[in-house]
Design a protein around this motif. Structure first.
Motif, PDB file in Angstrom:
ATOM      1  N   LEU A 194       0.844  -1.195   0.000  1.00 35.97           N
ATOM      2  CA  LEU A 194       0.000   0.000   0.000  1.00 35.97           C
ATOM      3  C   LEU A 194       0.879   1.244   0.000  1.00 35.97           C
ATOM      4  CD1 LEU A 194      -2.815   1.332   0.345  1.00 35.97           C
ATOM      5  CD2 LEU A 194      -2.537   1.046   2.817  1.00 35.97           C
ATOM      6  N   ALA A 195       0.728   2.089  -1.016  1.00 33.85           N
ATOM      7  CA  ALA A 195       1.514   3.319  -1.122  1.00 33.85           C
ATOM      8  C   ALA A 195       0.609   4.525  -0.905  1.00 33.85           C
ATOM      9  CB  ALA A 195       2.190   3.411  -2.482  1.00 33.85           C
ATOM     10  N   ILE A 196       1.133   5.521  -0.197  1.00 36.40           N
ATOM     11  CA  ILE A 196       0.425   6.783   0.026  1.00 36.40           C
ATOM     12  C   ILE A 196       1.134   7.855  -0.781  1.00 36.40           C
ATOM     13  CG2 ILE A 196      -0.305   8.484   1.736  1.00 36.40           C
ATOM     14  CD1 ILE A 196      -0.269   6.289   3.832  1.00 36.40           C
ATOM     15  N   VAL A 197       0.426   8.499  -1.711  1.00 36.61           N
ATOM     16  CA  VAL A 197       1.042   9.481  -2.600  1.00 36.61           C
ATOM     17  C   VAL A 197       0.198  10.755  -2.621  1.00 36.61           C
ATOM     18  CG1 VAL A 197       2.004   7.634  -4.043  1.00 36.61           C
ATOM     19  CG2 VAL A 197      -0.166   8.690  -4.684  1.00 36.61           C
ATOM     20  N   GLY A 198       0.758  11.795  -3.218  1.00 39.94           N
ATOM     21  CA  GLY A 198       0.028  13.052  -3.347  1.00 39.94           C
ATOM     22  C   GLY A 198       0.975  14.213  -3.487  1.00 39.94           C
ATOM     23  N   ARG A 199       0.400  15.395  -3.599  1.00 44.41           N
ATOM     24  CA  ARG A 199       1.210  16.605  -3.687  1.00 44.41           C
ATOM     25  C   ARG A 199       1.827  16.918  -2.315  1.00 44.41           C
ATOM     26  NH1 ARG A 199      -1.672  20.974  -4.345  1.00 44.41           N
ATOM     27  NH2 ARG A 199      -3.751  20.070  -4.219  1.00 44.41           N
ATOM     28  N   PRO A 200       2.850  17.786  -2.268  1.00 50.53           N
ATOM     29  CA  PRO A 200       3.439  18.142  -0.971  1.00 50.53           C
ATOM     30  C   PRO A 200       2.411  18.772  -0.040  1.00 50.53           C
ATOM     31  CG  PRO A 200       4.867  18.844  -2.782  1.00 50.53           C
ATOM     32  CD  PRO A 200       3.572  18.402  -3.401  1.00 50.53           C
ATOM     33  N   ASN A 201       2.540  18.449   1.241  1.00 47.75           N
ATOM     34  CA  ASN A 201       1.729  19.038   2.303  1.00 47.75           C
ATOM     35  C   ASN A 201       0.246  18.681   2.223  1.00 47.75           C
ATOM     36  OD1 ASN A 201       2.447  20.434   4.631  1.00 47.75           O
ATOM     37  ND2 ASN A 201       1.449  22.305   3.957  1.00 47.75           N
ATOM     38  N   ALA A 202      -0.073  17.573   1.555  1.00 48.94           N
ATOM     39  CA  ALA A 202      -1.472  17.135   1.502  1.00 48.94           C
ATOM     40  C   ALA A 202      -1.866  16.357   2.750  1.00 48.94           C
ATOM     41  CB  ALA A 202      -1.703  16.278   0.255  1.00 48.94           C
ATOM     42  N   GLY A 203      -0.866  15.914   3.521  1.00 45.62           N
ATOM     43  CA  GLY A 203      -1.154  15.170   4.745  1.00 45.62           C
ATOM     44  C   GLY A 203      -0.807  13.703   4.662  1.00 45.62           C
ATOM     45  N   LYS A 204       0.113  13.341   3.765  1.00 46.01           N
ATOM     46  CA  LYS A 204       0.456  11.928   3.558  1.00 46.01           C
ATOM     47  C   LYS A 204       1.107  11.317   4.800  1.00 46.01           C
ATOM     48  CE  LYS A 204       3.042  12.973   0.069  1.00 46.01           C
ATOM     49  NZ  LYS A 204       2.783  14.421   0.179  1.00 46.01           N
ATOM     50  N   SER A 205       2.110  11.993   5.346  1.00 44.14           N
ATOM     51  CA  SER A 205       2.814  11.449   6.505  1.00 44.14           C
ATOM     52  C   SER A 205       1.927  11.444   7.742  1.00 44.14           C
ATOM     53  CB  SER A 205       4.093  12.253   6.772  1.00 44.14           C
ATOM     54  OG  SER A 205       5.009  12.109   5.703  1.00 44.14           O
ATOM     55  N   THR A 206       1.092  12.462   7.882  1.00 46.61           N
ATOM     56  CA  THR A 206       0.143  12.483   8.998  1.00 46.61           C
ATOM     57  C   THR A 206      -0.814  11.305   8.899  1.00 46.61           C
ATOM     58  OG1 THR A 206       0.281  14.904   9.050  1.00 46.61           O
ATOM     59  CG2 THR A 206      -1.555  13.891  10.219  1.00 46.61           C
ATOM     60  N   LEU A 207      -1.258  11.003   7.687  1.00 38.34           N
ATOM     61  CA  LEU A 207      -2.131   9.854   7.479  1.00 38.34           C
ATOM     62  C   LEU A 207      -1.408   8.549   7.810  1.00 38.34           C
ATOM     63  CD1 LEU A 207      -4.662   8.398   6.519  1.00 38.34           C
ATOM     64  CD2 LEU A 207      -3.830   8.647   4.155  1.00 38.34           C
ATOM     65  N   ALA A 208      -0.170   8.412   7.359  1.00 38.31           N
ATOM     66  CA  ALA A 208       0.594   7.196   7.649  1.00 38.31           C
ATOM     67  C   ALA A 208       0.743   7.006   9.156  1.00 38.31           C
ATOM     68  CB  ALA A 208       1.959   7.258   6.975  1.00 38.31           C
ATOM     69  N   ASN A 209       1.063   8.087   9.877  1.00 35.42           N
ATOM     70  CA  ASN A 209       1.186   7.999  11.336  1.00 35.42           C
ATOM     71  C   ASN A 209      -0.139   7.602  11.981  1.00 35.42           C
ATOM     72  OD1 ASN A 209       3.883   8.728  11.319  1.00 35.42           O
ATOM     73  ND2 ASN A 209       3.500  10.889  11.698  1.00 35.42           N
ATOM     74  N   ALA A 210      -1.230   8.173  11.471  1.00 35.53           N
ATOM     75  CA  ALA A 210      -2.549   7.868  12.034  1.00 35.53           C
ATOM     76  C   ALA A 210      -2.918   6.405  11.801  1.00 35.53           C
ATOM     77  CB  ALA A 210      -3.599   8.787  11.419  1.00 35.53           C
TER      78      ALA A 210
END
Length: 460
Positions: A194-210
């Motif tokens: 499962l990969a999380i992608v998107g533009r910068p500052n969309a909240g990808k890392s916050t989502l991964a942590n959550a």
């Protein structure tokens, strides 16, 4: 301290330097895992350590060594270095690190002479250069006669692009990873990728942590905090998942920095090797062309796609936003209709259950197989109700179809004059195939085969 010739194996890279110059930090970065302990105390690494290394499309055997200190042979530091000699014997290339804050010390000069005597290819890294201004140690390092030094930061990844270019020039062709080889290896792994992608500052890392329930990734208001593709082995309700948080992807025209280009390449690789991709978009901003370009790339790679609409708690007209987004997706991504759109708030940790339900469903659909008998009953009925158009006065005939594989669902179609089959009719087949067998939200691929049904047992 004689270094023997290395027995010929794969492409091996050893990290060499005094204690506490940053060798283990670089080792962890190139290994993609925190395998080596890191501390400000010199001498933490005592035995040399090996692991598979990776830098973009370059693979190698990575060797971490103890720090070099000249001393009495009976001391522990000397015995540690003797262990490092074994690693150096195996290596094709030495990444020779010096401390950019301490400058070039006598032990650095002794180590440089040892590397020259061993006949190793040397790439000199002046580590801990965290700002653009060269430190005095950078100029001093030319005296080591190890070629042009690279201003480097193992902690922040600065200079990795230059390291890649130097290693790539020295590497054999066998060290270059082909995309098809990665895909073949990936097919043999049953775990969900499962990969999380998107533009910068969309909240990808916050989502991964959550999702994983811990502050694994650095987050903050600054765009571009994530530079590497961070791989995390995660267990979700008893199902093993390899979760990958990726660097943000800006418009290609804005990407000028070499390091950012390498980060984007890592993101593209993560998409290629994923089973399901979560595209995170910022609900407070309109769906931009860059979001759609990322989605198109995911579809072209044949991956299942989920749209996570982040910061949903900040939207007032929720129904209007969903309607507008759905309308735009249906026009731009018609080839992948039925993409799941899941409103979430990564900071408030809402919508995560629904998001993972959509991920699991998409993964099931992406792997779905339909029997040949069911497909041909459906095809016969469809063609009878809406036959293909005439081409040069002759009708295109569709005789037979079968599913070649899943991941993504791929179908072969037999008949005559299939090269003349209009794309509009193929889209018609695709749309009805989705509706009949539930292939919403995943790309569908077709292969056109000329001639009769090759599986017709009635033929001689």
């Amino acid at each position: 301290m004689t270094v023997k010739a290395k027995p010929k194996q794969g492409f091996a890279v050893a990290i060499i330097g005094r204690p506490n110059v940053g060798k283990s930090t670089l080792f962890n970065r190139l290994a993609g895992k925190k395998l080596a302990l890191i501390d400000d105390t010199p001498g933490v690494t005592r035995d040399w350590r090996g692991a598979p290394g990776r830098l973009d499309d370059l693979a190698f055997e990575l060797l971490d060594t103890a720090g070099y200190e000249e001393g009495d042979p009976a001391t522990i530091s000397a015995r540690m270095w003797q262990q490092s000699i074994h690693a150096l014997e195996r290596a094709d290339v030495a990444l020779f690190m010096v401390d950019g804050r301490d400058g070039v010390l006598p032990d650095d000069k002794l180590l440089a002479r040892l590397l020259h005597k061993a006949g190793k290819e040397i790439i000199l890294l002046v580590n801990k250069c965290d700002n653009p201004k060269p430190p005095p140690a950078y100029t001093e390092s030319f005296s080591l006669n190890c070629g042009d030094p690279i201003m480097f930061s193992a902690a922040h990844g600065i200079g990795l692009d230059m390291v890649y270019e130097r290693l790539r020039a020295l590497a054999p062709e066998s060290a270059i990873i082909k995309p098809e080889a990665e895909e073949q290896e990936d097919e043999e792994n049953p775990n969900l990728h499962l990969a999380i992608v998107g533009r910068p500052n969309a909240g990808k890392s916050t989502l991964a942590n959550a999702l994983i329930g811990e502050e694994r990734m650095l987050t903050g208001p600054e765009p571009g905090l994530t530079r590497d593709a961070i791989h995390i082995n995660w267990d979700y309700n008893g199902k093993p998942i390899r979760l990958v948080d990726t660097a943000g992807m800006r418009k290609r025209a804005r990407v000028e920095d070499k390091l950012e280009k390498m980060s984007v390449q890592e993101t593209l690789r993560a998409i290629r090797l994923a089973h399901v991709v979560i595209l995170v978009v910022d609900a407070t901003q309109a769906l931009e062309k860059q979001d759609l370009l990322i989605a198109e790339h995911v579809a072209e790679e044949g991956r299942a796609l989920i749209l996570a609409i982040n910061k949903w708690d900040l939207i007032t007209d929720k129904a209007g936003y969903l309607k507008q987004t759905q309308h735009r997706l249906s026009h731009v991504l018609a080839q992948v209709s039925g993409i799941a759109m899941v409103p979430i708030s990564a900071t408030r940790k809402t919508g995560l259950k629904e998001l993972m339900q959509a991920v699991m469903k998409a993964h099931t659909v992406w792997n779905k197989r339909i029997s040949t008998a069911a497909l041909n009953r459906w095809l016969l009925h469809l063609v009878e109700n809406h036959p293909p158009p005439l081409v040069s006065g002759r009708r295109v005939k569709l005789r037979y179809m079968t599913q070649l594989k899943g991941r993504p669902p791929t179908f072969a179609l037999w008949g005559n004059k299939l090269d003349d089959l209009p794309d509009s009719y193929l889209r018609y087949l695709t749309n009805h195939l989705r509706e009949e067998f539930g292939f919403q939200g995943v790309p569908i691929r077709w292969q056109r085969k000329a001639g009769e049904n090759p599986f017709d047992k009635k033929k001689d």
